[in-house]
Write a protein that holds these residues in place. Structure first.
Motif, PDB file in Angstrom:
ATOM      1  N   ALA A  33     -25.006 -44.914  31.449  1.00 20.67           N
ATOM      2  CA  ALA A  33     -23.576 -44.648  31.643  1.00 20.67           C
ATOM      3  C   ALA A  33     -23.021 -43.822  30.488  1.00 20.67           C
ATOM      4  O   ALA A  33     -22.246 -42.887  30.700  1.00 20.67           O
ATOM      5  N   GLY A  34     -23.418 -44.141  29.265  1.00 23.07           N
ATOM      6  CA  GLY A  34     -22.957 -43.363  28.116  1.00 23.07           C
ATOM      7  C   GLY A  34     -23.444 -41.926  28.162  1.00 23.07           C
ATOM      8  O   GLY A  34     -22.700 -41.002  27.847  1.00 23.07           O
ATOM      9  N   GLY A  35     -24.678 -41.732  28.560  1.00 19.40           N
ATOM     10  CA  GLY A  35     -25.204 -40.377  28.709  1.00 19.40           C
ATOM     11  C   GLY A  35     -24.476 -39.594  29.771  1.00 19.40           C
ATOM     12  O   GLY A  35     -24.203 -38.395  29.608  1.00 19.40           O
ATOM     13  N   TYR A  36     -24.145 -40.248  30.861  1.00 19.84           N
ATOM     14  CA  TYR A  36     -23.422 -39.568  31.934  1.00 19.84           C
ATOM     15  C   TYR A  36     -22.017 -39.200  31.484  1.00 19.84           C
ATOM     16  O   TYR A  36     -21.534 -38.100  31.782  1.00 19.84           O
ATOM     17  N   VAL A  37     -21.349 -40.078  30.745  1.00 20.86           N
ATOM     18  CA  VAL A  37     -20.013 -39.769  30.224  1.00 20.86           C
ATOM     19  C   VAL A  37     -20.094 -38.589  29.266  1.00 20.86           C
ATOM     20  O   VAL A  37     -19.258 -37.687  29.298  1.00 20.86           O
ATOM     21  N   PHE A  38     -21.103 -38.578  28.389  1.00 16.05           N
ATOM     22  CA  PHE A  38     -21.282 -37.448  27.473  1.00 16.05           C
ATOM     23  C   PHE A  38     -21.528 -36.160  28.252  1.00 16.05           C
ATOM     24  O   PHE A  38     -20.985 -35.104  27.903  1.00 16.05           O
ATOM     25  N   TYR A  39     -22.332 -36.233  29.315  1.00 12.14           N
ATOM     26  CA  TYR A  39     -22.603 -35.060  30.141  1.00 12.14           C
ATOM     27  C   TYR A  39     -21.323 -34.529  30.778  1.00 12.14           C
ATOM     28  O   TYR A  39     -21.076 -33.312  30.769  1.00 12.14           O
ATOM     29  N   LEU A  40     -20.498 -35.423  31.319  1.00 12.13           N
ATOM     30  CA  LEU A  40     -19.246 -34.983  31.923  1.00 12.13           C
ATOM     31  C   LEU A  40     -18.312 -34.377  30.887  1.00 12.13           C
ATOM     32  O   LEU A  40     -17.654 -33.363  31.137  1.00 12.13           O
ATOM     33  N   HIS A  41     -18.248 -34.993  29.706  1.00 16.84           N
ATOM     34  CA  HIS A  41     -17.398 -34.463  28.641  1.00 16.84           C
ATOM     35  C   HIS A  41     -17.882 -33.090  28.209  1.00 16.84           C
ATOM     36  O   HIS A  41     -17.084 -32.168  27.997  1.00 16.84           O
ATOM     37  N   ASP A  42     -19.191 -32.928  28.085  1.00 16.22           N
ATOM     38  CA  ASP A  42     -19.764 -31.650  27.686  1.00 16.22           C
ATOM     39  C   ASP A  42     -19.443 -30.569  28.709  1.00 16.22           C
ATOM     40  O   ASP A  42     -19.103 -29.445  28.345  1.00 16.22           O
ATOM     41  N   ARG A  43     -19.526 -30.915  29.973  1.00 12.30           N
ATOM     42  CA  ARG A  43     -19.195 -29.943  31.025  1.00 12.30           C
ATOM     43  C   ARG A  43     -17.738 -29.534  30.959  1.00 12.30           C
ATOM     44  O   ARG A  43     -17.410 -28.361  31.125  1.00 12.30           O
ATOM     45  N   VAL A  45     -15.776 -29.557  28.325  1.00 12.31           N
ATOM     46  CA  VAL A  45     -15.553 -28.723  27.139  1.00 12.31           C
ATOM     47  C   VAL A  45     -16.034 -27.300  27.398  1.00 12.31           C
ATOM     48  O   VAL A  45     -15.348 -26.333  27.069  1.00 12.31           O
ATOM     49  N   HIS A  46     -17.207 -27.152  28.012  1.00  7.51           N
ATOM     50  CA  HIS A  46     -17.710 -25.816  28.319  1.00  7.51           C
ATOM     51  C   HIS A  46     -16.803 -25.102  29.313  1.00  7.51           C
ATOM     52  O   HIS A  46     -16.600 -23.884  29.206  1.00  7.51           O
ATOM     53  N   ALA A  47     -16.264 -25.830  30.272  1.00  5.62           N
ATOM     54  CA  ALA A  47     -15.357 -25.210  31.241  1.00  5.62           C
ATOM     55  C   ALA A  47     -14.091 -24.712  30.552  1.00  5.62           C
ATOM     56  O   ALA A  47     -13.584 -23.631  30.867  1.00  5.62           O
ATOM     57  N   ARG A  48     -13.587 -25.477  29.599  1.00  6.61           N
ATOM     58  CA  ARG A  48     -12.401 -25.039  28.862  1.00  6.61           C
ATOM     59  C   ARG A  48     -12.697 -23.797  28.041  1.00  6.61           C
ATOM     60  O   ARG A  48     -11.882 -22.865  27.991  1.00  6.61           O
ATOM     61  N   PHE A  49     -13.845 -23.745  27.374  1.00 10.33           N
ATOM     62  CA  PHE A  49     -14.185 -22.556  26.604  1.00 10.33           C
ATOM     63  C   PHE A  49     -14.411 -21.351  27.503  1.00 10.33           C
ATOM     64  O   PHE A  49     -14.048 -20.221  27.143  1.00 10.33           O
ATOM     65  N   ASP A  50     -14.994 -21.553  28.690  1.00  8.50           N
ATOM     66  CA  ASP A  50     -15.167 -20.454  29.628  1.00  8.50           C
ATOM     67  C   ASP A  50     -13.821 -19.911  30.083  1.00  8.50           C
ATOM     68  O   ASP A  50     -13.626 -18.696  30.183  1.00  8.50           O
TER      69      ASP A  50
END
Length: 67
Positions: A33-43, A45-50
């Motif tokens: 669950a923690g890995g999935y939350v980190f994955y969603l957060h990472d996505r 953040v990348h979407a905001r930078f894009d």
């Protein structure tokens, strides 16, 4: 009726076994669950930078056209 009762007890035992496994191995599910939350957060953040990169590119194009 005995067959139906045996099916119900089998399902109950299976659910109990699943809950027992989760109770003893909860850390595995916490890591997942923690890995999935980190994955969603990472996505996100990348979407905001894009989106920010697209805005910067549009501004650069507008500035280039004006000159």
């Amino acid at each position: 009726m005995e067959f139906v009762w045996s099916v119900v007890t089998f399902i109950g035992d299976a659910v109990e076994a699943i809950f027992g496994y989760v109770e003893h191995h909860h850390w595995i599910f916490a890591l997942l669950a923690g890995g999935y939350v980190f994955y969603l957060h990472d996505r996100s953040v990348h979407a905001r930078f894009d989106a920010l990169d697209k805005r910067v590119d549009e501004i650069r194009k507008r500035l280039a056209i004006e000159y």
